[in-house]
Design an enzyme around this catalytic site. Sequence first.
Site, mmCIF file in Angstrom:
data_model
loop_
_atom_site.group_PDB
_atom_site.id
_atom_site.type_symbol
_atom_site.label_atom_id
_atom_site.label_comp_id
_atom_site.label_asym_id
_atom_site.label_seq_id
_atom_site.Cartn_x
_atom_site.Cartn_y
_atom_site.Cartn_z
ATOM 1 N N LYS A 1 0.593 -1.551 0.264
ATOM 2 C CA LYS A 1 0.158 -0.030 0.049
ATOM 3 C C LYS A 1 1.013 1.267 0.035
ATOM 4 O O LYS A 1 1.835 1.511 1.440
ATOM 5 C CB LYS A 1 -0.872 0.152 1.211
ATOM 6 N N LEU B 1 -3.794 -10.662 0.050
ATOM 7 C CA LEU B 1 -5.512 -12.040 0.816
ATOM 8 C C LEU B 1 -6.439 -12.221 -0.403
ATOM 9 O O LEU B 1 -6.823 -11.383 -0.924
ATOM 10 C CB LEU B 1 -6.377 -10.726 1.036
ATOM 11 N N ASP C 1 -13.902 2.803 10.043
ATOM 12 C CA ASP C 1 -13.974 3.057 8.375
ATOM 13 C C ASP C 1 -15.285 1.525 8.008
ATOM 14 O O ASP C 1 -14.111 1.466 6.980
ATOM 15 C CB ASP C 1 -13.175 3.841 7.356
ATOM 16 N N ASN D 1 -14.892 -1.911 2.739
ATOM 17 C CA ASN D 1 -13.178 -2.755 3.602
ATOM 18 C C ASN D 1 -13.091 -3.633 4.398
ATOM 19 O O ASN D 1 -12.331 -4.442 5.505
ATOM 20 C CB ASN D 1 -13.029 -1.417 4.405
ATOM 21 N N ASP E 1 -7.992 -1.423 5.577
ATOM 22 C CA ASP E 1 -8.147 -0.783 5.259
ATOM 23 C C ASP E 1 -8.497 0.017 7.007
ATOM 24 O O ASP E 1 -9.091 0.528 7.257
ATOM 25 C CB ASP E 1 -8.754 0.064 4.849
#
Length: 363
Positions: A71, A143, A192, A197, A209
Amino acid sequence: KQDTDKDKDKADRATSEQVLDQRTRMILLQMINRGVVSEVHGAISTGKEANVYGAVTYDDKTGDTIQRAIKVYKTAILVFKDRERYITGEHRFKGGFDKGNNRKMVKLWAEKEFRNLRRIHNAGIPSPEPLSLKLHVLAMSFLGDKKGWAYPRLRDAVLDGDDVEKQWSDLYIQLLGIMRRIYQVCRLVHADLSEYNILYHDGKLYIIDVSQSVEPDHPRSLEFLRMDIKNVGDFFRRKGVDTLTDRMIFNFITAAEEPVEEPAMSEAIEKLYVARPSVTEDQLAELEVDNEVFRNQYIPQTLEQVYDIEKDVQRLGKGEGDQLVYSNLLADQVVAPKEEGKKTEGSEESEEGAEDSSDEEGA
Ligand code: ADP
Ligand code: MG
């Protein structure tokens, strides 16, 4: 030397389409040199705040391909300004928030995701394993399948088989358990949480996330929790699941005495269904109103939070002191909270600091 050139090619390939800046390319190169990944591939996801890239490395012994996800937070953006609300009031980031320095802020954000992910992963909640962090670049386990296809988001999950309805309701109960575990074991609120997510595979939910997740002592954590509960409820209701009220779920997640291990946790949720009074259509409408009222309730968590000293002194001056919800506490709290606040902050901060000394920063 040749190796370095080859590695550089690999890093370049990932960046050619997405135009990453020089710093990001250097970090990816460093991760390749250190063996965190061997190759960085194309983007799995391009978002407002971050891109997620697929990457692979090879098992030393077997030579098998191991998928990774990287990320990369975007450093040149303004969308992060909204994120202030998640960081203000977090003791873990006291003094670390500097709106003027985007790069620093984004680094802080990646750090937050890394720490939160570690907590969640260590608590045995299905989630990516955080592997390496350098500035605004976070490497984690992938994942998805062996070919590099990521698991679908819960939003896109296609359930098939005999009893799809039952499968959705099982997933709902699974998720309530996860939310409770995140709260009770990790001491976090996702903040969130939604079908976007959460990834789905083979009857199992994976939480991702978590950069904005906050600890329960964050002044707005319970507000965020209620938001999470609402999103989850809305989604599963659209899937036809008979959901519990937001209030019931909130109480279940925050209650200290309920179990935090499966299968006891799911059993406790089943019990909530049994304990729930059966309702008529009219009462259902009423419950929806109650849901709405509940969502908008302000739940203060700490004295400091309801305590705005300047405003309150003014009120006291106007003889309105008895309006303050904590007026009976005021006398001994005027001096006390700051002192006490400092102590806990200091000790927890140093504890976090010690834990984090293992994070790669220097080098
Ligand atoms: P954003 O901040 O952009 O929403 P997310 O962390 O939600 O970033 O990731 C965006 C998307 O990237 C996810 O919806 C998922 O499809 C994919 N993704 C993120 N992390 C992983 C991972 N560890 N393994 C596989 N796919 C991932
Ligand atoms: Mg996301």
